[in-house]
Design an enzyme around this catalytic site. Structure first.
Site, PDB file in Angstrom:
ATOM      1  N   ASP A 192      -6.978  -6.126  -1.501  1.00 41.29           N
ATOM      2  CA  ASP A 192      -5.584  -6.393  -1.878  1.00 41.29           C
ATOM      3  C   ASP A 192      -5.470  -7.409  -3.013  1.00 41.29           C
ATOM      4  O   ASP A 192      -4.490  -7.395  -3.757  1.00 41.29           O
ATOM      5  CB  ASP A 192      -4.774  -6.845  -0.667  1.00 41.29           C
ATOM      6  CG  ASP A 192      -4.458  -5.700   0.291  1.00 41.29           C
ATOM      7  OD1 ASP A 192      -4.754  -4.535  -0.042  1.00 41.29           O
ATOM      8  OD2 ASP A 192      -3.917  -5.975   1.373  1.00 41.29           O
ATOM      9  N   TYR A 205       2.521   1.376  13.753  1.00 44.25           N
ATOM     10  CA  TYR A 205       3.292   2.298  12.938  1.00 44.25           C
ATOM     11  C   TYR A 205       2.811   3.732  13.079  1.00 44.25           C
ATOM     12  O   TYR A 205       1.654   3.998  13.359  1.00 44.25           O
ATOM     13  CB  TYR A 205       3.309   1.884  11.471  1.00 44.25           C
ATOM     14  CG  TYR A 205       1.964   1.772  10.789  1.00 44.25           C
ATOM     15  CD1 TYR A 205       1.508   2.765   9.930  1.00 44.25           C
ATOM     16  CD2 TYR A 205       1.159   0.654  10.979  1.00 44.25           C
ATOM     17  CE1 TYR A 205       0.291   2.644   9.279  1.00 44.25           C
ATOM     18  CE2 TYR A 205      -0.052   0.527  10.335  1.00 44.25           C
ATOM     19  CZ  TYR A 205      -0.486   1.534   9.487  1.00 44.25           C
ATOM     20  OH  TYR A 205      -1.704   1.418   8.855  1.00 44.25           O
ATOM     21  N   HIS A 225       0.819  -1.211   0.000  1.00 46.42           N
ATOM     22  CA  HIS A 225       0.000   0.000   0.000  1.00 46.42           C
ATOM     23  C   HIS A 225       0.855   1.264   0.000  1.00 46.42           C
ATOM     24  O   HIS A 225       1.961   1.267   0.534  1.00 46.42           O
ATOM     25  CB  HIS A 225      -0.879   0.051   1.259  1.00 46.42           C
ATOM     26  CG  HIS A 225      -1.743  -1.147   1.439  1.00 46.42           C
ATOM     27  ND1 HIS A 225      -1.972  -1.696   2.675  1.00 46.42           N
ATOM     28  CD2 HIS A 225      -2.437  -1.909   0.555  1.00 46.42           C
ATOM     29  CE1 HIS A 225      -2.782  -2.743   2.544  1.00 46.42           C
ATOM     30  NE2 HIS A 225      -3.059  -2.902   1.267  1.00 46.42           N
ATOM     31  N   LYS A 278       6.346   6.248   6.991  1.00 53.22           N
ATOM     32  CA  LYS A 278       5.923   5.403   8.114  1.00 53.22           C
ATOM     33  C   LYS A 278       7.142   4.930   8.894  1.00 53.22           C
ATOM     34  O   LYS A 278       8.184   4.655   8.318  1.00 53.22           O
ATOM     35  CB  LYS A 278       5.168   4.172   7.603  1.00 53.22           C
ATOM     36  CG  LYS A 278       3.891   4.496   6.872  1.00 53.22           C
ATOM     37  CD  LYS A 278       3.249   3.237   6.311  1.00 53.22           C
ATOM     38  CE  LYS A 278       1.983   3.579   5.544  1.00 53.22           C
ATOM     39  NZ  LYS A 278       1.400   2.381   4.917  1.00 53.22           N
TER      40      LYS A 278
END
Length: 177
Positions: A166, A128, A58, A68
């Site tokens: 996904d 994250y 992603h 991130k």
């Protein structure tokens, strides 16, 4: 804090110093003053997943792109960053690393990278930080098994559990970046 640069510019591994004794352990998981990148994190996210779950690859596009800082609180993942910066010398290349609760390693994934992870242990907690807020209209991704990228996810194909979303992601060549 030990910083290791990866072959992908801007992407690096952080190993925090862990202090332990008979009571347990302590570590500083993030310190803005010591962090080697100019980012301001605005959001923290956390997921719990079972072995075989694969989340990714992603990324957010345009002004909504996100950097991130990822880590595992419990369990283990194979974490993957893919360079999707069109003018980068390492465009389409990936870096992967085992993150788990024992090694306490973290991966910094800069803007312009796709990110994903494969869960290698049940009840894994993955956390994250993001430097930009999520925007549904800016979400994009790459199919996990794109042959051009050739990621070894450390799972057998029949073990992989994907979200319906996904399963429909395009390969890297199909993206207009």
């Amino acid at each position: 804090m030990n910083i290791t640069h990866t072959p992908l510019a801007g992407c690096f591994v952080i190993e925090p110093q862990v202090f332990g004794d008979a009571r347990g352990s302590f570590m500083e998981s993030y310190n803005e003053q010591k962090f080697p990148a100019d980012v301001h994190f605005v959001q923290d996210n956390q997921s719990v997943s079972q072995k075989g779950v694969l989340r990714g690859l992603h990324f957010q596009t345009g002004e909504h792109a996100q950097a991130k800082l990822v880590r595992v609180i419990r369990g283990e993942v194979l974490d993957v960053a893919v360079d999707v910066r069109p003018n980068s010398e390492t465009f389409g290349q990936h870096f992967s690393i085992i993150l788990n609760a024992e090694n306490n390693k973290q991966l910094f994934v800069p803007r312009g990278f796709a990110h994903g992870f494969a869960v290698l242990q049940d009840d894994t907690i993955f956390a994250y930080k993001c430097d930009n807020f999520y925007n549904k209209d800016a979400e994009s991704g790459i199919i996990y098994n794109d042959p051009e990228i050739a990621i070894d996810w450390m799972l057998n194909e029949d073990e992989i559990i994907l979200s319906d979303k996904d399963k429909l992601l395009p390969n890297l060549k199909s993206l207009s970046l």
